[in-house]
Design an enzyme around this catalytic site. Structure first.
Site, short mmCIF file in Angstrom:
data_model
loop_
_atom_site.label_atom_id
_atom_site.label_comp_id
_atom_site.label_asym_id
_atom_site.label_seq_id
_atom_site.Cartn_x
_atom_site.Cartn_y
_atom_site.Cartn_z
N ARG A 21 0.81 -1.22 0.00
CA ARG A 21 0.00 0.00 0.00
C ARG A 21 0.84 1.27 0.00
O ARG A 21 0.33 2.35 -0.27
CB ARG A 21 -0.96 -0.01 1.20
CG ARG A 21 -2.19 -0.87 0.99
CD ARG A 21 -3.11 -0.84 2.19
NE ARG A 21 -2.61 -1.65 3.29
CZ ARG A 21 -3.17 -1.70 4.49
NH1 ARG A 21 -4.23 -0.93 4.76
NH2 ARG A 21 -2.68 -2.49 5.43
N THR B 105 1.45 -13.15 10.79
CA THR B 105 2.25 -12.64 11.91
C THR B 105 2.72 -13.74 12.85
O THR B 105 3.83 -13.68 13.39
CB THR B 105 1.45 -11.58 12.69
OG1 THR B 105 0.14 -12.10 13.00
CG2 THR B 105 1.31 -10.30 11.88
N ALA C 118 44.13 43.20 -5.39
CA ALA C 118 42.83 42.90 -6.01
C ALA C 118 43.01 42.58 -7.49
O ALA C 118 43.84 43.17 -8.19
CB ALA C 118 41.90 44.10 -5.85
N ARG D 153 48.42 40.70 -12.44
CA ARG D 153 47.43 41.21 -13.37
C ARG D 153 48.13 42.04 -14.44
O ARG D 153 49.26 42.52 -14.24
CB ARG D 153 46.39 42.06 -12.64
CG ARG D 153 46.94 43.29 -11.97
CD ARG D 153 45.93 43.93 -11.02
NE ARG D 153 46.42 45.17 -10.46
CZ ARG D 153 46.06 45.66 -9.29
NH1 ARG D 153 45.22 44.99 -8.54
NH2 ARG D 153 46.53 46.82 -8.85
#
Length: 456
Positions: free
Chosen positions: A16, A79, A423, A440
């Protein structure tokens, strides 16, 4: 109290539920139903626990591990037949046996203990756990005689109109004298519509032998809920959630909206912590005192220190120190460790990394496979570049380092103590102690270039 044993019935497929997952493994508040049952039993002084498995046997064994012994009910024949499979382990032992279904996660240890005590006080061979149901339809009725003793259990389909008015029902949980149980099981017949061997027939057999059969009425019908479908599963979840939340609130935790707060059965939360609406806490999570969690935070199998805030964030399999702040909208992935006074800000993701005390990653950064010291600042938009498409590499950042915004730290790489990353840098090699690293392109200005473009 005599030696006590337990048999957990967990062999049914649970059709179920309409699920590929074996019924007793469906979770309630994050834990499989059958694990709730065995943990409740484990809080009692039980000598041996035997779980009867059938469908999904290996998954049940994997879930429960060494908390139980196991027997196989290869064919589901009822059972009584299921309980009988435990005879090679328990059949010869003196004591009292609890029989309980693996889909009843709400039965409290205190109720089991009271059932045992009632059983012994009445010198019974069998004791039925019963409850009073406002709507007993579908349940077996407990019929008592004029002296208030159990006369019989009558199933719904066999009950007379008068018997159907009885509200005391059989919950399917029992205590038995162990040897009497296995002796009576041999006499159970399967001459019924289903052709199965039913455990309640043991009650009738013992009564015909003149043995004492008792019944203990639990005060709370909700405890006895058996989960047979998804609707009952949702009911069990709601009841368990309310029980767990109440326990934490009575232990000094503030839960602003219990209806929207989900806490696992095994979570530990310190006093004076506050849970805001929408919080989900799963697994073996431990949260310290004076914390503020939420709203809408999700924490799984993690340890959170004292005076820490988790704001609208996800924390998975991680450790967070004291007086630390996470979020909003941060994500700590597994194996992340944060020290004390750490700040993990909005839209920061940390994965398999260790951050020392007083370190800050305030916003829009990714930290993966990194070991970061104390008092480090990671600027906005900075990331540890830990993956080359095939392998993961480690980034090491020592104490007192400052990483400027939009920096790429290409692992494997080490930033030595006190260094400074300008940065916008891409760092590909070790930065010495107390050094400034700039990685950079040099800026170049083309004067008048925009006017030339506009004139074309």
């Amino acid at each position: 109290m005599s030696n006590i044993f337990a048999i957990i019935l967990a062999a049914g497929q649970g059709t179920r539920m309409k699920s590929k997952l074996y019924k007793v493994l469906h979770p309630v508040c994050g834990k499989p139903m059958v694990e709730h049952v065995i943990d409740h039993i484990g809080s009692l002084e039980v000598e041996r626990v035997v779980t009867v498995v059938g469908h999904g046997a290996e998954l049940v064994k994997e879930t429960l591990g060494d908390k139980s012994e196991y027997v196989l009910q290869a064919e589901q024949l009822g059972t009584a037949h299921a309980v009988q499979q435990a005879e090679p382990i328990l059949g010869s032992l003196e004591g009292t046996t609890l029989v309980v279904c693996g889909d009843t996660p709400l039965i409290r240890p205190e109720t089991m203990q009271a059932l045992f005590a009632h059983h012994e006080a009445n010198h019974a061979k069998a004791t039925i756990l019963t409850a009073v149901a406002e709507n007993p339809t579908g349940y077996g009725r407990i019929i008592r005689d004029a002296a208030g003793q159990v006369a019989q259990i009558v199933e719904q389909k066999d009950a007379s109109a008068e018997q159907q008015l009885v509200k005391e029902i059989n919950t399917g949980t029992y205590c038995f004298d162990n040897k009497a149980l296995f002796a009576a099981l041999k006499q159970v017949k399967n001459d019924n519509a289903q052709g199965e061997y039913y455990l309640p027939d043991v009650i009738e057999i013992l009564q015909k032998q003149g043995e004492v059969v008792a019944a203990y009425v639990t005060e709370n019908f909700d405890e006895t809920l058996g989960v047979n479908d998804r609707f009952a599963l949702s009911q069990a979840e709601e009841l368990m959630r309310a029980r767990i939340n109440e326990r934490h609130m009575r232990n000094g935790v503030t839960i602003i909206n219990p209806a929207t707060t989900h806490i696992s059965a095994d979570a530990v939360i310190g006093s004076d912590s506050v849970l805001l609406p929408g919080v989900i806490i799963e697994g073996q999570t431990v949260i310290g005192e004076d914390c503020k969690i939420g709203p809408n935070s999700h924490i799984v199998n993690s340890q959170i220190g004292n005076n820490t805030t988790i704001h609208s964030s996800v924390v998975l399999d991680s450790q967070v120190g004291n007086e630390t702040a996470v979020g909003p909208f941060a994500h700590l992935r597994p194996q992340s460790t944060l020290g004390d006074h750490v700040k993990i800000g909005n839209f920061v993701e940390v994965k398999k990394s260790k951050l020392g005390d007083d370190t800050k990653v305030s916003h829009l950064s990714y930290i993966g496979d990194a070991e970061i010291g104390s008092n480090v600042n990671i600027g906005c938009g900075s990331i540890t570049v830990n993956y080359d498409g095939k392998n993961k590499f480690k980034t090491t950042i020592e104490d007192d380092v400052f990483v400027g915004c939009n920096s790429n730290l290409v692992a494997p790489v080490t930033l030595k103590k006190g260094s400074f990353i300008a940065a916008g840098s891409t760092i590909t090699k070790e930065v010495p102690e107390d050094a400034l690293a700039i990685g950079r392109a040099r800026q170049e200005n083309k004067l008048g270039y925009v006017s030339k473009l506009n004139s074309k």
